[in-house]
Scaffold this motif. Sequence first.
Motif, PDB file in Angstrom:
ATOM      1  N   LEU A 221      46.419 -10.766  55.518  1.00  0.00           N
ATOM      2  CA  LEU A 221      45.821 -11.228  56.778  1.00  0.00           C
ATOM      3  C   LEU A 221      44.872 -12.408  56.538  1.00  0.00           C
ATOM      4  CD1 LEU A 221      45.685 -10.644  59.823  1.00  0.00           C
ATOM      5  CD2 LEU A 221      43.781  -9.088  59.374  1.00  0.00           C
ATOM      6  N   GLU A 222      44.104 -12.321  55.455  1.00  0.00           N
ATOM      7  CA  GLU A 222      43.180 -13.429  55.146  1.00  0.00           C
ATOM      8  C   GLU A 222      43.956 -14.706  54.815  1.00  0.00           C
ATOM      9  OE1 GLU A 222      39.345 -10.860  53.504  1.00  0.00           O
ATOM     10  OE2 GLU A 222      41.031 -11.266  52.155  1.00  0.00           O
ATOM     11  N   ILE A 223      45.059 -14.549  54.101  1.00  0.00           N
ATOM     12  CA  ILE A 223      45.897 -15.717  53.796  1.00  0.00           C
ATOM     13  C   ILE A 223      46.416 -16.346  55.085  1.00  0.00           C
ATOM     14  CG2 ILE A 223      48.172 -16.387  52.855  1.00  0.00           C
ATOM     15  CD1 ILE A 223      47.572 -14.421  50.536  1.00  0.00           C
ATOM     16  N   ILE A 224      46.942 -15.490  55.963  1.00  0.00           N
ATOM     17  CA  ILE A 224      47.507 -15.995  57.223  1.00  0.00           C
ATOM     18  C   ILE A 224      46.452 -16.748  58.023  1.00  0.00           C
ATOM     19  CG2 ILE A 224      48.426 -15.241  59.470  1.00  0.00           C
ATOM     20  CD1 ILE A 224      49.757 -12.884  57.848  1.00  0.00           C
ATOM     21  N   GLU A 225      45.220 -16.242  57.988  1.00  0.00           N
ATOM     22  CA  GLU A 225      44.174 -16.839  58.818  1.00  0.00           C
ATOM     23  C   GLU A 225      43.520 -18.055  58.181  1.00  0.00           C
ATOM     24  OE1 GLU A 225      41.804 -13.357  59.758  1.00  0.00           O
ATOM     25  OE2 GLU A 225      42.817 -13.227  61.714  1.00  0.00           O
ATOM     26  N   THR A 226      43.540 -18.146  56.846  1.00  0.00           N
ATOM     27  CA  THR A 226      42.716 -19.204  56.225  1.00  0.00           C
ATOM     28  C   THR A 226      43.497 -20.276  55.479  1.00  0.00           C
ATOM     29  OG1 THR A 226      42.425 -17.907  54.200  1.00  0.00           O
ATOM     30  CG2 THR A 226      40.760 -17.612  55.922  1.00  0.00           C
ATOM     31  N   ILE A 227      44.712 -19.965  55.029  1.00  0.00           N
ATOM     32  CA  ILE A 227      45.463 -20.971  54.263  1.00  0.00           C
ATOM     33  C   ILE A 227      46.292 -21.809  55.238  1.00  0.00           C
ATOM     34  CG2 ILE A 227      47.155 -21.350  52.422  1.00  0.00           C
ATOM     35  CD1 ILE A 227      44.982 -19.875  51.174  1.00  0.00           C
ATOM     36  N   ASP A 228      46.260 -23.124  55.093  1.00  0.00           N
ATOM     37  CA  ASP A 228      47.023 -23.999  55.976  1.00  0.00           C
ATOM     38  C   ASP A 228      48.506 -23.945  55.598  1.00  0.00           C
ATOM     39  OD1 ASP A 228      47.694 -25.932  57.820  1.00  0.00           O
ATOM     40  OD2 ASP A 228      47.290 -27.578  56.426  1.00  0.00           O
ATOM     41  N   HIS A 229      49.343 -23.298  56.423  1.00  0.00           N
ATOM     42  CA  HIS A 229      50.782 -23.268  56.150  1.00  0.00           C
ATOM     43  C   HIS A 229      51.583 -23.051  57.414  1.00  0.00           C
ATOM     44  CE1 HIS A 229      49.680 -19.024  55.884  1.00  0.00           C
ATOM     45  NE2 HIS A 229      50.934 -18.653  55.724  1.00  0.00           N
ATOM     46  N   ASP A 230      52.922 -23.153  57.301  1.00  0.00           N
ATOM     47  CA  ASP A 230      53.782 -23.215  58.483  1.00  0.00           C
ATOM     48  C   ASP A 230      54.472 -21.892  58.811  1.00  0.00           C
ATOM     49  OD1 ASP A 230      53.567 -26.200  58.635  1.00  0.00           O
ATOM     50  OD2 ASP A 230      54.593 -26.032  56.694  1.00  0.00           O
ATOM     51  N   LEU A 231      54.876 -21.163  57.778  1.00  0.00           N
ATOM     52  CA  LEU A 231      55.768 -20.018  57.963  1.00  0.00           C
ATOM     53  C   LEU A 231      55.299 -18.819  57.164  1.00  0.00           C
ATOM     54  CD1 LEU A 231      58.573 -18.702  58.748  1.00  0.00           C
ATOM     55  CD2 LEU A 231      59.432 -19.682  56.607  1.00  0.00           C
ATOM     56  N   ILE A 232      55.228 -17.674  57.818  1.00  0.00           N
ATOM     57  CA  ILE A 232      54.963 -16.414  57.121  1.00  0.00           C
ATOM     58  C   ILE A 232      56.280 -15.640  56.995  1.00  0.00           C
ATOM     59  CG2 ILE A 232      53.934 -14.112  57.390  1.00  0.00           C
ATOM     60  CD1 ILE A 232      52.129 -17.040  58.833  1.00  0.00           C
ATOM     61  N   VAL A 233      56.637 -15.291  55.768  1.00  0.00           N
ATOM     62  CA  VAL A 233      57.718 -14.336  55.540  1.00  0.00           C
ATOM     63  C   VAL A 233      57.047 -12.971  55.422  1.00  0.00           C
ATOM     64  CG1 VAL A 233      59.571 -13.616  53.996  1.00  0.00           C
ATOM     65  CG2 VAL A 233      59.201 -16.054  54.440  1.00  0.00           C
TER      66      VAL A 233
END
Lengths: 331, 331
Positions: A77-89
């Motif tokens: 969840l922290e990665i999804i919220e804080t790292i700038d990226h386009d797609l979550i697998v």
Amino acid sequence: MKTIRVSIIGFGAVGQGVARVLIDKKEYLEKLGLDFRVVAVADSRTATINENGVDLSAVLVRKQSEGVVGSEKLTGLEIIETIDHDLIVETTPTNIVTGGVGLQNMLAAFKHGRDVVTSNKGPLAMKYGELIEVAKAGGSRFRFEATVGGAMPVLNLANDVLAGNTITNVEGIFNGTCNYILTRMMEEHAPYEQMLAEAQELGYAETDPTYDVEGIDTACKLVILANCVFGMNATHEDVTITGITKITPEALLLAQNEGYVIKLIGEVNDSRINVAPKLVPIDHPLAVGGSLNVASVQTDLSGPITVTGRGAGSIETASAILSDMISIYRD
Amino acid sequence: MKTIRVSIIGFGAVGQGVARVLIDKKEYLEKLGLDFRVVAVADSRTATINENGVDLSAVLVRKQSEGVVGSEKLTGLEIIETIDHDLIVETTPTNIVTGGVGLQNMLAAFKHGRDVVTSNKGPLAMKYGELIEVAKAGGSRFRFEATVGGAMPVLNLANDVLAGNTITNVEGIFNGTCNYILTRMMEEHAPYEQMLAEAQELGYAETDPTYDVEGIDTACKLVILANCVFGMNATHEDVTITGITKITPEALLLAQNEGYVIKLIGEVNDSRINVAPKLVPIDHPLAVGGSLNVASVQTDLSGPITVTGRGAGSIETASAILSDMISIYRD
């Protein structure tokens, strides 16, 4: 070349399958003009992050040898919220009671405008309507072919390939564990318990097989089909369910003598969602053996279209995820 | 709403099927934001043109009652070259020796920057490479799902839904006439000639059945698969062909006693293109009866994916054309 920054959240069999497939298909994807750059990988305890691209081979080795993907303590969840990226697998373990961590991850992804591809049934079986709405609001793409039937491509078949048709009914075998047990019970004239034990030994069934053999897994897949293909807003509480634990070798033999097999059939149309063992004529397209999955889609223009494939497996499920990834970003 | 100006060139069973489907699906297509406005219809003798939209119901009635679509003397080629429109639905009779009028129509369409959707096998089996090249040069979209297996969606399955996979082999039953005759010979223990006659009576076989029963139709479809899925540049001269006319009821009975059926199987991979009667185990996914078509696509990641559907029929073939039309213009 289009670079898509990706996180893999959840690194069990399917997450690892995705990593392997991205390594093996690098050249193939480059020919399509796609560079999927994995900038973060998380399992339930650790994470590894590199904005220039995580070394997936090294992560796979570390996961195998040390049981973790990295040294960082960030959650998915922290990665999804804080790292700038386009797609979550999103490949965390499924939870069909609350939707679990997967539901939180997907909602957070959409709130940050990121796309999601997933094999995680729970959130879709519990909160389909909310997920679609939040994805739409954030302008996110959301695909989930891998949630129903692994490598058997029923969702994209129904929604894309058969566009123009109205789908009136979908029925099929959506659980490879049940199909394996029933197929083997018929072949060996052996009782349920014996073939369940064999399936467990071979890795086709879990230690606690309830979720598969009681038809709950099939029900979740039907709910996703009901919502995605028929536009319902169903949850697994809307499904009538009978499992396979009461099937006897005698029943299978009686059926066989009349030219039938018994299969755990899931069926969905706009008036009902049902899972139950059913008699299927032995030369019917739904009468597939082993651990195969099969779906027969009834259409108004094309008649019935039936598709058969492997319903599970790390690489097979990863391949459905990869197809969805390509479908989102290919021009 | 996106308005796409369409011509239907060729108004036999398939062209009429497309007209019927466009009438029936008007509301469905509007929901997708698509207004397919047919501005011209041509058969081999006449044409009807209306830039505000031809009345398709009236054209269908006139074709049924008078045998022609209109009063104008324009040919399909003249329509393609002179009427301002976006998409040609090319449904003229197929010609596998020269590619026929269909080849000229498609090349002209691409030279004028128009898109083409077709069910016409001949041009694709003869001149695939040239067609793709000219389409590309003109910036045209070109789709032809209906050329292989009618409503059975093998091309779009292999190229779109299974994207990410490398296809290593495709085999299947691509001719419903042969499947019908072989299925009935087995059921009735009757000779080829008798079941051919039955198939002709029921409209499953032509008066001159050569094209179907000698395997030529299957060969054309394999050539299209070879070119489209395997990137070859094959023609039907590259196919090894054996038809079904020498199959006896005795051979079918012998096979049946050992648990097999005999089917006319087409197979393509990067080293060979072959049509021949083959033994298929009775519980194999390829062992489908009646006049069904079936294709089994072998992939590197997903394993085998098998799809079954109706291989012919006016509405079924029109539905494959409609899916291609939607796929081109849907956002």
